[in-house]
Design a protein around this motif. Structure first.
Motif, PDB file in Angstrom:
ATOM      1  N   MET A 194       0.828  -1.176   0.000  1.00  0.00           N
ATOM      2  CA  MET A 194       0.000   0.000   0.000  1.00  0.00           C
ATOM      3  C   MET A 194       0.875   1.243   0.000  1.00  0.00           C
ATOM      4  O   MET A 194       1.911   1.290   0.633  1.00  0.00           O
ATOM      5  CB  MET A 194      -0.918  -0.008   1.210  1.00  0.00           C
ATOM      6  CG  MET A 194      -1.931  -1.098   1.219  1.00  0.00           C
ATOM      7  SD  MET A 194      -3.496  -0.288   1.247  1.00  0.00           S
ATOM      8  CE  MET A 194      -4.551  -1.633   0.940  1.00  0.00           C
ATOM      9  N   ALA A 195       0.392   2.270  -0.677  1.00  0.00           N
ATOM     10  CA  ALA A 195       1.206   3.461  -0.887  1.00  0.00           C
ATOM     11  C   ALA A 195       1.139   4.447   0.277  1.00  0.00           C
ATOM     12  O   ALA A 195       2.126   5.076   0.603  1.00  0.00           O
ATOM     13  CB  ALA A 195       0.774   4.149  -2.171  1.00  0.00           C
ATOM     14  N   GLY A 196      -0.008   4.579   0.894  1.00  0.00           N
ATOM     15  CA  GLY A 196      -0.139   5.623   1.919  1.00  0.00           C
ATOM     16  C   GLY A 196      -0.868   5.122   3.140  1.00  0.00           C
ATOM     17  O   GLY A 196      -1.097   3.927   3.322  1.00  0.00           O
ATOM     18  N   GLY A 197      -1.224   6.065   3.986  1.00  0.00           N
ATOM     19  CA  GLY A 197      -1.929   5.726   5.210  1.00  0.00           C
ATOM     20  C   GLY A 197      -3.417   5.601   4.960  1.00  0.00           C
ATOM     21  O   GLY A 197      -3.893   5.484   3.825  1.00  0.00           O
ATOM     22  N   VAL A 198      -4.151   5.625   6.042  1.00  0.00           N
ATOM     23  CA  VAL A 198      -5.598   5.500   5.990  1.00  0.00           C
ATOM     24  C   VAL A 198      -6.189   6.812   5.483  1.00  0.00           C
ATOM     25  O   VAL A 198      -5.800   7.895   5.909  1.00  0.00           O
ATOM     26  CB  VAL A 198      -6.145   5.175   7.392  1.00  0.00           C
ATOM     27  CG1 VAL A 198      -7.665   5.117   7.371  1.00  0.00           C
ATOM     28  CG2 VAL A 198      -5.557   3.871   7.884  1.00  0.00           C
ATOM     29  N   VAL A 199      -7.139   6.701   4.556  1.00  0.00           N
ATOM     30  CA  VAL A 199      -7.796   7.886   3.995  1.00  0.00           C
ATOM     31  C   VAL A 199      -9.276   7.821   4.342  1.00  0.00           C
ATOM     32  O   VAL A 199      -9.939   6.825   4.070  1.00  0.00           O
ATOM     33  CB  VAL A 199      -7.621   7.930   2.451  1.00  0.00           C
ATOM     34  CG1 VAL A 199      -8.410   9.086   1.869  1.00  0.00           C
ATOM     35  CG2 VAL A 199      -6.167   8.016   2.084  1.00  0.00           C
ATOM     36  N   ASN A 200      -9.769   8.868   4.963  1.00  0.00           N
ATOM     37  CA  ASN A 200     -11.183   8.959   5.265  1.00  0.00           C
ATOM     38  C   ASN A 200     -11.883   9.425   3.992  1.00  0.00           C
ATOM     39  O   ASN A 200     -11.720  10.564   3.549  1.00  0.00           O
ATOM     40  CB  ASN A 200     -11.404   9.956   6.410  1.00  0.00           C
ATOM     41  CG  ASN A 200     -12.845  10.001   6.852  1.00  0.00           C
ATOM     42  OD1 ASN A 200     -13.746   9.643   6.102  1.00  0.00           O
ATOM     43  ND2 ASN A 200     -13.059  10.441   8.075  1.00  0.00           N
TER      44      ASN A 200
ATOM     45  N   ALA B  60     -14.187  12.557   4.249  1.00  0.00           N
ATOM     46  CA  ALA B  60     -13.447  13.817   4.347  1.00  0.00           C
ATOM     47  C   ALA B  60     -12.825  14.176   2.998  1.00  0.00           C
ATOM     48  O   ALA B  60     -12.817  15.348   2.602  1.00  0.00           O
ATOM     49  CB  ALA B  60     -12.367  13.707   5.414  1.00  0.00           C
ATOM     50  N   ALA B  61     -12.324  13.179   2.293  1.00  0.00           N
ATOM     51  CA  ALA B  61     -11.721  13.435   0.977  1.00  0.00           C
ATOM     52  C   ALA B  61     -12.782  13.935  -0.004  1.00  0.00           C
ATOM     53  O   ALA B  61     -12.536  14.871  -0.779  1.00  0.00           O
ATOM     54  CB  ALA B  61     -11.061  12.167   0.451  1.00  0.00           C
ATOM     55  N   ARG B  62     -13.972  13.332   0.050  1.00  0.00           N
ATOM     56  CA  ARG B  62     -15.068  13.758  -0.840  1.00  0.00           C
ATOM     57  C   ARG B  62     -15.492  15.189  -0.524  1.00  0.00           C
ATOM     58  O   ARG B  62     -15.675  16.024  -1.414  1.00  0.00           O
ATOM     59  CB  ARG B  62     -16.265  12.817  -0.688  1.00  0.00           C
ATOM     60  CG  ARG B  62     -17.490  13.241  -1.496  1.00  0.00           C
ATOM     61  CD  ARG B  62     -18.680  12.311  -1.292  1.00  0.00           C
ATOM     62  NE  ARG B  62     -19.012  12.075   0.094  1.00  0.00           N
ATOM     63  CZ  ARG B  62     -19.769  12.890   0.847  1.00  0.00           C
ATOM     64  NH1 ARG B  62     -20.255  13.999   0.339  1.00  0.00           N
ATOM     65  NH2 ARG B  62     -20.044  12.589   2.106  1.00  0.00           N
ATOM     66  N   LYS B  63     -15.630  15.498   0.764  1.00  0.00           N
ATOM     67  CA  LYS B  63     -16.032  16.851   1.159  1.00  0.00           C
ATOM     68  C   LYS B  63     -14.972  17.878   0.775  1.00  0.00           C
ATOM     69  O   LYS B  63     -15.307  18.977   0.311  1.00  0.00           O
ATOM     70  CB  LYS B  63     -16.306  16.908   2.656  1.00  0.00           C
ATOM     71  CG  LYS B  63     -17.602  16.221   3.038  1.00  0.00           C
ATOM     72  CD  LYS B  63     -17.894  16.394   4.503  1.00  0.00           C
ATOM     73  CE  LYS B  63     -19.245  15.796   4.842  1.00  0.00           C
ATOM     74  NZ  LYS B  63     -19.624  16.086   6.232  1.00  0.00           N
ATOM     75  N   ALA B  64     -13.701  17.531   0.919  1.00  0.00           N
ATOM     76  CA  ALA B  64     -12.626  18.448   0.535  1.00  0.00           C
ATOM     77  C   ALA B  64     -12.647  18.695  -0.961  1.00  0.00           C
ATOM     78  O   ALA B  64     -12.457  19.824  -1.425  1.00  0.00           O
ATOM     79  CB  ALA B  64     -11.278  17.881   0.963  1.00  0.00           C
TER      80      ALA B  64
END
Length: 60
Positions: A1-7, A10-14
């Motif tokens: 896996m490339a990165g950490g945990v993504v919410n 929150a990503a959609r709202k951003a």
């Protein structure tokens, strides 16, 4: 896996906030004028109308 945990929520709202901001900036560039610019344009329109009325022929 490339990165950490993504919410995802929150990503959609951003992403949606960024899209709204871009659309708002586009509208501001298209339609936005400062109060001083509006007042200046209104004064120019008044002056132009007065000039036209002053040159109006009386027999018309």
């Amino acid at each position: 896996m490339a990165g950490g945990v993504v919410n995802l929520r929150a990503a959609r709202k951003a992403r949606e906030r960024a899209e709204k901001r871009a659309k708002g900036d586009e509208n501001a560039a298209k339609f936005g004028r400062t109060k001083a610019q509006k007042a200046h344009e209104a004064a120019e329109n008044t002056r132009a109308r007065a000039t036209l009325d002053a040159h109006r022929r009386e027999d018309e």
